[in-house]
Design an enzyme around this catalytic site. Structure first.
Site, PDB file in Angstrom:
ATOM      1  N   ASP A   1     -55.385 -42.808  34.112  1.00 48.93           N
ATOM      2  CA  ASP A   1     -56.545 -42.147  33.981  1.00 48.93           C
ATOM      3  C   ASP A   1     -57.128 -41.321  35.014  1.00 48.93           C
ATOM      4  OD1 ASP A   1     -56.835 -42.922  31.069  1.00 48.93           O
ATOM      5  OD2 ASP A   1     -57.671 -44.765  31.742  1.00 48.93           O
TER       6      ASP A   1
ATOM      7  N   HIS B   1     -55.376 -51.850  37.676  1.00 51.05           N
ATOM      8  CA  HIS B   1     -54.429 -52.112  36.407  1.00 51.05           C
ATOM      9  C   HIS B   1     -54.276 -53.489  36.410  1.00 51.05           C
ATOM     10  CE1 HIS B   1     -51.983 -51.696  32.935  1.00 51.05           C
ATOM     11  NE2 HIS B   1     -52.575 -50.442  32.880  1.00 51.05           N
TER      12      HIS B   1
HETATM   13  N1  CMC Z   1     -62.851 -50.629  41.675  1.00 48.50           N
HETATM   14  C1  CMC Z   1     -63.555 -51.699  42.533  1.00 48.50           C
HETATM   15  N2  CMC Z   1     -62.958 -52.941  42.289  1.00 48.50           N
HETATM   16  C2  CMC Z   1     -62.109 -53.198  41.680  1.00 48.50           C
HETATM   17  C3  CMC Z   1     -61.499 -52.198  40.563  1.00 48.50           C
HETATM   18  C4  CMC Z   1     -61.884 -50.773  40.952  1.00 48.50           C
HETATM   19  N3  CMC Z   1     -61.762 -49.956  39.814  1.00 48.50           N
HETATM   20  N4  CMC Z   1     -60.685 -52.595  39.903  1.00 48.50           N
HETATM   21  C5  CMC Z   1     -60.552 -53.933  39.996  1.00 48.50           C
HETATM   22  N5  CMC Z   1     -61.480 -54.311  41.189  1.00 48.50           N
HETATM   23  C6  CMC Z   1     -61.622 -55.654  41.862  1.00 48.50           C
HETATM   24  C7  CMC Z   1     -62.254 -56.576  41.153  1.00 48.50           C
HETATM   25  O1  CMC Z   1     -63.788 -56.265  41.329  1.00 48.50           O
HETATM   26  C8  CMC Z   1     -61.534 -57.740  41.510  1.00 48.50           C
HETATM   27  O2  CMC Z   1     -62.194 -58.022  42.925  1.00 48.50           O
HETATM   28  P1  CMC Z   1     -62.438 -59.602  43.272  1.00 48.50           P
HETATM   29  O3  CMC Z   1     -60.993 -60.312  43.174  1.00 48.50           O
HETATM   30  O4  CMC Z   1     -63.173 -59.464  44.551  1.00 48.50           O
HETATM   31  O5  CMC Z   1     -63.321 -60.336  42.412  1.00 48.50           O
HETATM   32  C9  CMC Z   1     -60.406 -57.451  41.761  1.00 48.50           C
HETATM   33  O6  CMC Z   1     -60.283 -56.120  42.254  1.00 48.50           O
HETATM   34  C10 CMC Z   1     -59.264 -57.789  40.472  1.00 48.50           C
HETATM   35  O7  CMC Z   1     -59.984 -57.177  39.381  1.00 48.50           O
HETATM   36  P2  CMC Z   1     -60.184 -57.592  37.937  1.00 48.50           P
HETATM   37  O8  CMC Z   1     -61.362 -57.100  37.201  1.00 48.50           O
HETATM   38  O9  CMC Z   1     -60.081 -59.062  37.691  1.00 48.50           O
HETATM   39  O10 CMC Z   1     -58.821 -56.982  37.154  1.00 48.50           O
HETATM   40  P3  CMC Z   1     -58.471 -56.905  35.761  1.00 48.50           P
HETATM   41  O11 CMC Z   1     -56.924 -56.941  35.632  1.00 48.50           O
HETATM   42  O12 CMC Z   1     -59.230 -58.049  34.625  1.00 48.50           O
HETATM   43  O13 CMC Z   1     -59.191 -55.556  35.264  1.00 48.50           O
HETATM   44  C11 CMC Z   1     -59.367 -53.355  35.148  1.00 48.50           C
HETATM   45  C12 CMC Z   1     -57.998 -54.272  35.161  1.00 48.50           C
HETATM   46  C13 CMC Z   1     -58.117 -52.019  34.749  1.00 48.50           C
HETATM   47  C14 CMC Z   1     -59.914 -53.222  34.033  1.00 48.50           C
HETATM   48  C15 CMC Z   1     -59.825 -52.952  36.498  1.00 48.50           C
HETATM   49  O14 CMC Z   1     -59.130 -52.682  37.514  1.00 48.50           O
HETATM   50  C16 CMC Z   1     -61.078 -51.888  36.216  1.00 48.50           C
HETATM   51  O15 CMC Z   1     -62.015 -52.110  35.577  1.00 48.50           O
HETATM   52  N6  CMC Z   1     -60.497 -50.468  36.766  1.00 48.50           N
HETATM   53  C17 CMC Z   1     -61.624 -49.298  36.320  1.00 48.50           C
HETATM   54  C18 CMC Z   1     -61.430 -48.787  34.832  1.00 48.50           C
HETATM   55  C19 CMC Z   1     -60.283 -48.151  34.736  1.00 48.50           C
HETATM   56  O16 CMC Z   1     -59.846 -47.367  35.302  1.00 48.50           O
HETATM   57  N7  CMC Z   1     -59.582 -48.505  33.602  1.00 48.50           N
HETATM   58  C20 CMC Z   1     -58.447 -47.902  32.986  1.00 48.50           C
HETATM   59  C21 CMC Z   1     -57.001 -48.650  33.035  1.00 48.50           C
HETATM   60  S1  CMC Z   1     -55.381 -47.932  32.867  1.00 48.50           S
HETATM   61  C22 CMC Z   1     -55.726 -47.067  31.301  1.00 48.50           C
HETATM   62  C23 CMC Z   1     -55.453 -48.060  30.413  1.00 48.50           C
HETATM   63  O17 CMC Z   1     -54.265 -47.893  29.899  1.00 48.50           O
HETATM   64  O18 CMC Z   1     -56.413 -48.756  29.770  1.00 48.50           O
END
Ligand code: CMC
Length: 434
Positions: free
Chosen positions: A369, A312
């Site tokens: 989710d 998140h």
């Molecule tokens: N699986 C594997 N690695 C992950 C995941 C995941 N679900 N989420 C983040 N990471 C890793 C990412 O690769 C990065 O690694 P590194 O630092 O080595 O490059 C690190 O964790 C930080 O991730 P980020 O993508 O920079 O974080 P963000 O804040 O931009 O994204 C997120 C947040 C929710 C989009 C992301 O965690 C994700 O894609 N999760 C899966 C999709 C998901 O479940 N979304 C629902 C969110 S909750 C409902 C809502 O309110 O929308």
């Protein structure tokens, strides 16, 4: 309640020192007010993905991602999910206070009054191919409501008009979601029954069938659905709420602004994740249930796969909504006597990920989710309807954000950029280009 400004922030640029006010929120969060930065220094800030940018002040929802706290208008999400129903929480988000008995009855009755949608809307449905995604239909249906209520095109027409549009939007959303389900199943539409409460009416319009005209929603399901909708009701300045505010800031009408919010929610990184989670769990099951293999895939930087329902932007400890949903999931499946093998896979996946250094170091936890889809499926919803159910829950939050933005007279949202393209160059006529 007001924001206090007790200190300034000093910034030195090109040898000159500038002072900017520090704004402190009622829960102690701190921000540097840089609204005059460009005028005074010629600089803008660069914050791709708005990871550090407060786009507004807001009195609706407080979220502390480090501590796993979520409160609406000061009330904890745990209390609201346990003790309130979705209509009460909607009232709270929209009006700022929990309703007393009379206020609740009046609000509830006003919403019930508007549940029917214009019969012509069904013609729009007929043009969608069977099997088209519910979210695409939802966006189209919400935006077409503006055609039936032209007075709502001016969002500032009057407080009374704004209130009526809000009630209409709240009331028609379950009807439209249920129509989408019926269209998907090829079943005739079931009209609203205004003797029923909001959630029971939605379940009845969805699951009542000509072969079961006496359908009564199971109280266990009504309770679970109320909880799920409450847990989705608002989440401060997330992608879809920010979209609603941004679109609304150009003085677009409520229907257009909400349709834009639904579009933002559809993406798999936001609300679309609930559909992706269930599909992922099914894929793991079909692949033999080896959760470690999928955890390893999620860690592999050469593999685009991510564990859906994990991570998140703001929660870096745990998502309080996920805790409540996990428990609700166990309760509902037990009470309904359903044994869903993907629940076991989900639990194993959670356990494997939570003890894995990759997830621990990056503070990646199950989000809202992760377990919600298992409950939706137990209730009887098809997987591609899940994100529309998220939208149904998020609706009062979006409207509250839109109203707050308008009531405070916020200016049109218009970010700056740092241009990285070509500098000026001479135009070359078509025939002379290389
Ligand atoms: N699986 C594997 N690695 C992950 C995941 C995941 N679900 N989420 C983040 N990471 C890793 C990412 O690769 C990065 O690694 P590194 O630092 O080595 O490059 C690190 O964790 C930080 O991730 P980020 O993508 O920079 O974080 P963000 O804040 O931009 O994204 C997120 C947040 C929710 C989009 C992301 O965690 C994700 O894609 N999760 C899966 C999709 C998901 O479940 N979304 C629902 C969110 S909750 C409902 C809502 O309110 O929308």
């Amino acid at each position: 309640m007001s924001n206090t400004q007790s200190q300034n922030c000093t910034i030195t640029l090109d040898g000159k020192t500038y002072e900017f006010p520090v704004i402190i929120g009622t829960e102690g969060e701190k921000a540097i007010d840089i609204s005059k930065l460009r005028d005074t220094t010629g600089y803008v800030t660069l914050d791709i993905g708005y990871k550090n940018t407060g786009a507004t002040k807001s009195a609706i929802t407080f979220l502390d991602g480090e501590e796993g706290i979520l409160r609406h208008r000061g009330y904890s999400i745990e209390d609201l999910a346990e003790k309130a129903n979705f209509m009460e929480v909607s009232y709270l988000l929209l009006k700022g206070e929990l309703p007393n008995k009379e206020q609740f009855e009046e609000f509830d009755a006003s919403v019930r009054h508007h549940t029917l949608v214009n019969e012509d809307l069904q013609n729009i449905f007929k043009t969608f191919p069977t099997g088209s995604h519910p979210m695409g239909q939802l966006i189209a249906m919400i935006s077409s409501l503006s055609a039936y209520y032209p007075k709502a095109l001016d969002p500032n027409r009057s407080a009374e008009s704004k209130n009526r549009t809000t009630l209409r939007m709240l009331a028609k959303m379950p009807t439209i979601c249920a129509m989408i389900y019926k269209k998907r199943m090829g079943h005739p539409v079931v009209y609203p029954n205004n003797n029923l409460d909001y959630v029971s009416n939605f379940l009845s319009m969805t699951f009542k069938h000509v072969s079961e005209p006496d359908y009564q929603p199971d109280p266990v399901v009504v309770d679970a659905m109320n909880k799920l909708l409450i847990l989705h009701a608002d989440h401060e300045q997330n992608c879809s709420a920010s979209t609603v505010r941004l679109v609304g800031s150009s003085q677009s009408n409520l229907y257009a602004s909400i349709a834009a919010g639904v579009a933002a929610l559809w993406g798999p990184l936001h609300g679309g994740a609930n559909q992706e989670v269930l599909e992922m769990l099914e894929q793991i099951k079909a692949d033999g249930g080896n959760v470690q293999k999928w955890v390893d895939k999620a860690k592999d930087k050469n593999d685009p796969f991510r564990l859906m329902g994990f991570g998140h932007r703001v929660y870096k400890n745990f998502d309080p909504r996920a805790k409540i949903i996990k428990k609700t999931c166990d309760d509902v499946l037990n009470k309904l006597g359903i044994n869903d093998p993907v629940l076991e896979i989900a639990k194993k996946l959670e356990e494997a990920a939570l003890t894995d250094p990759y997830f621990v170091e990056r503070k990646l936890y199950p989000n809202v989710d992760f377990y919600s889809g298992i409950i939706y499926r137990a209730i009887g919803f098809p997987t591609d309807m899940f994100t529309a159910l998220f939208a149904l829950g998020r609706l009062p939050g979006w409207i509250a954000q839109w109203q707050e933005m308008l009531n405070e007279g916020q200016p049109i949202g218009r970010p700056r950029q740092i241009y990285t393209g070509h500098t000026p160059r001479s135009f070359v006529p078509r025939g002379e280009r290389q």
